[in-house]
Design a protein around this motif. Structure first.
Motif, short mmCIF file in Angstrom:
data_model
loop_
_atom_site.label_atom_id
_atom_site.label_comp_id
_atom_site.label_asym_id
_atom_site.label_seq_id
_atom_site.Cartn_x
_atom_site.Cartn_y
_atom_site.Cartn_z
N LEU A 81 0.85 -1.19 0.00
CA LEU A 81 0.00 0.00 0.00
C LEU A 81 0.89 1.25 0.00
O LEU A 81 1.86 1.31 0.76
N ARG A 92 -0.01 7.43 -9.49
CA ARG A 92 -0.86 6.29 -9.10
C ARG A 92 -0.79 5.20 -10.16
O ARG A 92 -0.63 4.02 -9.85
N LYS A 96 0.60 1.47 -9.75
CA LYS A 96 -0.30 0.35 -10.05
C LYS A 96 0.37 -0.61 -11.03
O LYS A 96 0.33 -1.83 -10.87
N THR A 101 -0.77 -2.38 -4.46
CA THR A 101 -2.11 -2.92 -4.21
C THR A 101 -3.13 -1.81 -3.98
O THR A 101 -4.31 -1.98 -4.30
N GLY A 102 -2.68 -0.71 -3.43
CA GLY A 102 -3.62 0.38 -3.16
C GLY A 102 -2.89 1.69 -2.93
O GLY A 102 -1.66 1.72 -2.79
N TRP A 103 -3.67 2.78 -2.92
CA TRP A 103 -3.12 4.14 -2.79
C TRP A 103 -3.91 4.89 -1.75
O TRP A 103 -5.13 5.04 -1.88
#
Lengths: 124, 441
Positions: A81, A92, A96, A101-103
């Protein structure tokens, strides 16, 4: 057996507050101050169940770190993350593409962070 | 652009803002009013020169007409030509005079403007120099603010950790106490069970004593009956003794014939005596036994023992009450433990959320660092301009270059700010322009 989370951030306040917050939630926390230190930790045998990284850091930034961490053996499916003030869509997309996995944008409350961790880390 | 810079500066709540505004104002080009004033002056001088020249020309033509006729005759040319030559010469003279006046006026204006510009340039340099010093001071203060806020935040985190640790210790202590209390409860329960058994025995004791007494009384009655039997034996032995005496008398009367009978009578008499002694012994033994039993019955008087029995019952009741009190205390303790655990969990959640809020320090620290970097670059631009000397024949568009550089710096700063999140303290859930606050890929 508590899950281990590696926190990577150059700001001491971030590292300490995240460590305390995650330990309260029952996680074991490892820390690193930049991408280089984090890669060294991963190579030295630290096996985190999840990584939380800043993006803008000296020596090695978060984007480069994500790419290099993913290339390490056994790190292909570990959730990573990004927790940053950087809100640029291009960054972003780059993260990715490299396997993030996430922001999450700073600041993210402790409860929101734990909620996201439980989403991406089954059994946490 | 400078207006935009001024507006931007006005919108920021930074210290020494008035001074910065002054700097922005100093960078403005010369006022249009001054230029038109100079232009009007030049127009006035030109009009004055032309008017004066025309007047002079008319006067000279009027006064010099006879002289032109004389000249025409002398040069054998027509009067008109001579007049034309005169007018032309005078026109040239007037033109030359006007031009000279104009040049002189223009040079004067230009000199004054140059002096003014030079002063303005010096003022601007001084202003920029002061501004550069302000930037320097601001940078120091910003760095100090970042450092102070970081230090305070770290102290806060340490304190919060201590707080959480204390709460955790309290919970561990309560958990440990709960385990100990459970063990103790088991011991108390066993003790109370034993005491209940004893109490039950004590409660049944009067009945058992009563039953024993009844049995002893029954034996006592039976033994008393034996007393009559001993009396009968005694009476029989007395009668036998009397009979043996009579038999001995009768044997004596019979003489020799009754000698054998006298022996029997003597034996019977001895038997009667022994029977009497045996009856006496039995009677005496029975008396002893009956008095002993009577004494025992008297000593086991239940009326006298009732107080002790009541006390024994009260002890059992007290133990039962103690057990109930302990159960109540245990229930209260369990409730207390549950409440403390719940509050402790909430406290831990609030601490975790508070620690999350400390991320604001990092966000603000980064923002201050970006401002600091911009100030550093602006200071470098100002310093570069302050080191230029007017005598070095600086490029005429040097100030314009500074303006362009400042414009670019501002643009870069604004873009950099736009690329970073700007959390709304009131609602952290708001989305920024470039994407959601939390995004899972």
């Amino acid at each position: 057996m508590p899950k281990t989370i590696l926190v990577v951030d150059d700001a001491a306040t971030m590292v300490m507050s995240l460590k305390a917050s995650l330990e309260i939630a029952g996680f074991k926390v490892e820390t690193a101050n930049d991408g280089v230190q984090a890669i060294d930790k991963l190579k030295s045998g630290v096996k985190p169940d999840l990584i939380i990284t800043d993006i803008n850091m000296p020596n090695m930034g978060g984007i480069e770190f994500i790419g290099k961490a993913r290339a390490l053996p056994g790190m292909r499916f570990i959730p990573i993350l990004a927790l940053t003030t950087e809100s640029q869509q291009a960054k972003r997309d780059e993260a990715k593409k490299l396997g993030a996995t996430g922001w999450l944008l700073k600041p993210t409350s402790g409860s929101d962070l734990v909620k996201v961790i439980k989403q991406v880390l089954p059994g946490a | 652009m400078l207006e935009r810079l001024s507006r931007w500066l006005a919108s920021r709540r930074l210290p020494k803002l008035d001074r910065l505004r002054e700097i922005a104002a100093a960078l403005q080009p010369p006022a249009e009013a001054t230029r038109s004033q100079h232009f009007r002056r030049l127009q006035f001088i030109t009009a004055g020169a032309i008017g004066l020249g025309t007047l002079l020309l008319s006067g000279v033509v009027y006064l010099g007409y006879p002289w032109s006729q004389h000249l025409a005759r002398m040069l054998s040319i027509s009067d008109a030509l001579a007049l034309a030559v005169l007018v032309g010469a005078l026109l040239l003279l007037t033109l030359a005079l006007t031009t000279v006046l104009l040049f002189r006026a223009s040079f004067g204006i230009l000199n004054r403007e140059q002096e003014g510009l030079s002063h303005q340039f010096d003022d601007a340099q001084r202003t920029l120099s002061a501004s550069a010093h302000i930037d320097d001071a601001l940078q120091d203060q910003l760095q100090l603010a970042v450092s102070d806020s970081e230090s305070s935040t770290l102290t806060l985190i340490t304190r919060v950790n201590d707080l959480n640790s204390s709460a955790r210790k309290l919970l561990d202590y309560l958990q440990h106490s709960d385990t100990n209390a459970s063990d103790m409860a088991s011991d108390i329960r066993e003790g109370v069970d034993e005491m209940n058994k004893i109490a039950s025995f004590v409660q049944q004791l009067p009945d058992k004593i009563r039953q024993n007494n009844q049995a002893v009384e029954s034996i006592f009655t039976e033994v008393k009956h034996l007393e009559g039997l001993a009396g009968s034996i005694k009476s029989i032995s007395q009668q036998t003794n009397m009979l043996s005496i009579n038999a001995a008398i009768e044997a004596a009367r019979a003489g020799e014939a009754g000698r054998g009978f006298a022996v029997v009578a003597a034996e019977v008499r001895r038997l009667a005596t022994r029977s009497s002694e045996a009856a006496h012994t039995i009677e005496s033994g029975l008396d002893h036994a009956l008095s002993a039993v009577q004494k025992s019955l008297n000593e086991s008087d239940l009326a006298n023992a009732s107080h002790e029995l009541e006390q024994a019952n009260q002890v059992a009741e007290a133990f039962e009450k103690l057990q109930h009190s302990y159960e109540d205390m245990r229930q209260f303790y369990k409730t207390l433990f549950a409440v403390v655990t719940r509050h402790n969990t909430e406290l831990a959640e609030q601490i975790a959320d508070m620690l999350g809020l400390l991320q604001y320090q990092d966000v603000e620290s980064q923002r201050l660092t970006r401002i600091n970097n911009t100030l550093m670059q602006r200071q470098a631009l100002y310093t570069a301009v302050t080191q230029i000397s007017v005598d070095d024949n600086p490029e005429p568009d040097r100030l314009q270059q500074l303006t362009d550089a400042l414009q670019q710096l501002l643009q870069e700063y604004l873009e950099s700010e736009a690329r970073h999140s700007h959390p709304d303290h009131a609602s952290a859930e708001t989305e920024v322009d470039t994407g959601p606050r939390i995004e899972l890929f």
